[in-house]
Design an enzyme around this catalytic site. Structure first.
Site, PDB file in Angstrom:
ATOM      1  N   ASN A 159       0.726  -1.164   0.151  1.00  0.00           N
ATOM      2  CA  ASN A 159       0.136   0.128  -0.037  1.00  0.00           C
ATOM      3  C   ASN A 159       0.905   1.344  -0.031  1.00  0.00           C
ATOM      4  O   ASN A 159       1.924   1.388   0.699  1.00  0.00           O
ATOM      5  CB  ASN A 159      -1.138   0.151   1.083  1.00  0.00           C
ATOM      6  CG  ASN A 159      -0.438  -0.240   2.457  1.00  0.00           C
ATOM      7  OD1 ASN A 159       0.709  -0.844   2.503  1.00  0.00           O
ATOM      8  ND2 ASN A 159      -1.294  -0.042   3.572  1.00  0.00           N
ATOM      9  N   GLU A 178       0.429   5.215   0.896  1.00  0.00           N
ATOM     10  CA  GLU A 178      -0.668   6.282   1.208  1.00  0.00           C
ATOM     11  C   GLU A 178       0.033   7.782   0.604  1.00  0.00           C
ATOM     12  O   GLU A 178       0.777   7.922  -0.011  1.00  0.00           O
ATOM     13  CB  GLU A 178      -0.719   6.421   2.496  1.00  0.00           C
ATOM     14  CG  GLU A 178      -1.236   5.013   3.187  1.00  0.00           C
ATOM     15  CD  GLU A 178      -1.417   4.788   4.687  1.00  0.00           C
ATOM     16  OE1 GLU A 178      -0.869   5.592   5.299  1.00  0.00           O
ATOM     17  OE2 GLU A 178      -1.936   3.927   5.068  1.00  0.00           O
ATOM     18  N   ALA A 227      -0.753  12.078   1.658  1.00  0.00           N
ATOM     19  CA  ALA A 227      -1.674  13.176   2.422  1.00  0.00           C
ATOM     20  C   ALA A 227      -3.000  13.369   2.013  1.00  0.00           C
ATOM     21  O   ALA A 227      -3.462  13.803   2.981  1.00  0.00           O
ATOM     22  CB  ALA A 227      -0.639  14.477   2.018  1.00  0.00           C
ATOM     23  N   GLU A 231      -3.201  -4.565  -2.997  1.00  0.00           N
ATOM     24  CA  GLU A 231      -3.651  -5.565  -4.108  1.00  0.00           C
ATOM     25  C   GLU A 231      -3.646  -4.788  -5.267  1.00  0.00           C
ATOM     26  O   GLU A 231      -3.526  -5.342  -6.292  1.00  0.00           O
ATOM     27  CB  GLU A 231      -5.080  -6.016  -3.590  1.00  0.00           C
ATOM     28  CG  GLU A 231      -5.187  -6.814  -2.472  1.00  0.00           C
ATOM     29  CD  GLU A 231      -5.815  -5.774  -1.106  1.00  0.00           C
ATOM     30  OE1 GLU A 231      -5.135  -4.690  -1.028  1.00  0.00           O
ATOM     31  OE2 GLU A 231      -6.818  -6.091  -0.308  1.00  0.00           O
ATOM     32  N   CYS A 242     -10.281  -4.588   0.770  1.00  0.00           N
ATOM     33  CA  CYS A 242     -11.456  -3.851   0.683  1.00  0.00           C
ATOM     34  C   CYS A 242     -12.347  -3.810  -0.331  1.00  0.00           C
ATOM     35  O   CYS A 242     -12.131  -4.356  -1.349  1.00  0.00           O
ATOM     36  CB  CYS A 242     -10.730  -2.208   0.835  1.00  0.00           C
ATOM     37  SG  CYS A 242     -10.252  -1.731  -0.647  1.00  0.00           S
ATOM     38  N   CYS A 289     -10.925  -2.967  -3.881  1.00  0.00           N
ATOM     39  CA  CYS A 289      -9.962  -4.002  -4.298  1.00  0.00           C
ATOM     40  C   CYS A 289     -10.923  -5.169  -4.783  1.00  0.00           C
ATOM     41  O   CYS A 289     -10.335  -5.805  -6.038  1.00  0.00           O
ATOM     42  CB  CYS A 289      -8.996  -4.541  -3.097  1.00  0.00           C
ATOM     43  SG  CYS A 289      -7.768  -3.211  -2.925  1.00  0.00           S
TER      44      CYS A 289
END
Ligand code: THU
Length: 131
Positions: free
Chosen positions: A42, A44, A46, A55, A87, A90
């Site tokens: 993953n 991320e 801001a 995934e 999730c 995904c």
């Protein structure tokens, strides 16, 4: 590649995760029928909504490298007490390219559940739904 090897490979991706906001690394490893494996973590942002899951990182890497089908199995792992369930976004993205994909969903103790994507996204909306 065995299920355990795919899960172990996904665990190696946790250290590549960029997770300054959630501090929740996720790793993924996607096995193709020709034996190729695409990994993901993953990443991320801001602007939180711009985050991409592990995934989808693996899936997009595969597609961008010319693999659009033949996906066999995907390991998703996290350092979490509960299994690291994919999730909704995904599940939907995976369904587009691999409605029959097998998932290996692991937790921190490296035990994992093996189940078909269809169990997590029954009656999914896919390319054929547009006919
Ligand atoms: N995450 C994934 O990488 N995959 C999932 O299917 C569930 C969530 C990530 C996104 C975010 O970086 C962190 O986990 C916490 O939600």
């Amino acid at each position: 590649m065995t299920d355990l090897e795919l899960v172990d490979l996904a665990f190696t991706m946790l250290e590549r995760s960029y997770v300054p906001y959630s501090h929740f690394p996720v790793g993924a490893a996607l096995l193709c029928s020709d034996g190729t494996v695409f990994t993901g973590c993953n990443v991320e942002n801001a602007a939180y909504g711009s985050t991409i899951c592990a995934e989808r990182t693996a899936l997009v890497k595969a597609i961008s490298e010319g693999h659009q089908d033949g996906f066999v199995r995907l390991a998703v792992v996290g350092n979490s007490v509960d299994y690291c369930w994919p999730c909704g976004a995904c599940r939907q993205m995976l369904y587009e390219f691999a409605p029959n994909l097998e998932l290996l969903v692991a937790r921190e103790d490296r035990t994992f559940v093996k189940l078909p994507l269809g169990d997590l996204l029954p009656h999914g909306f896919g390319p054929k739904s547009l006919n």
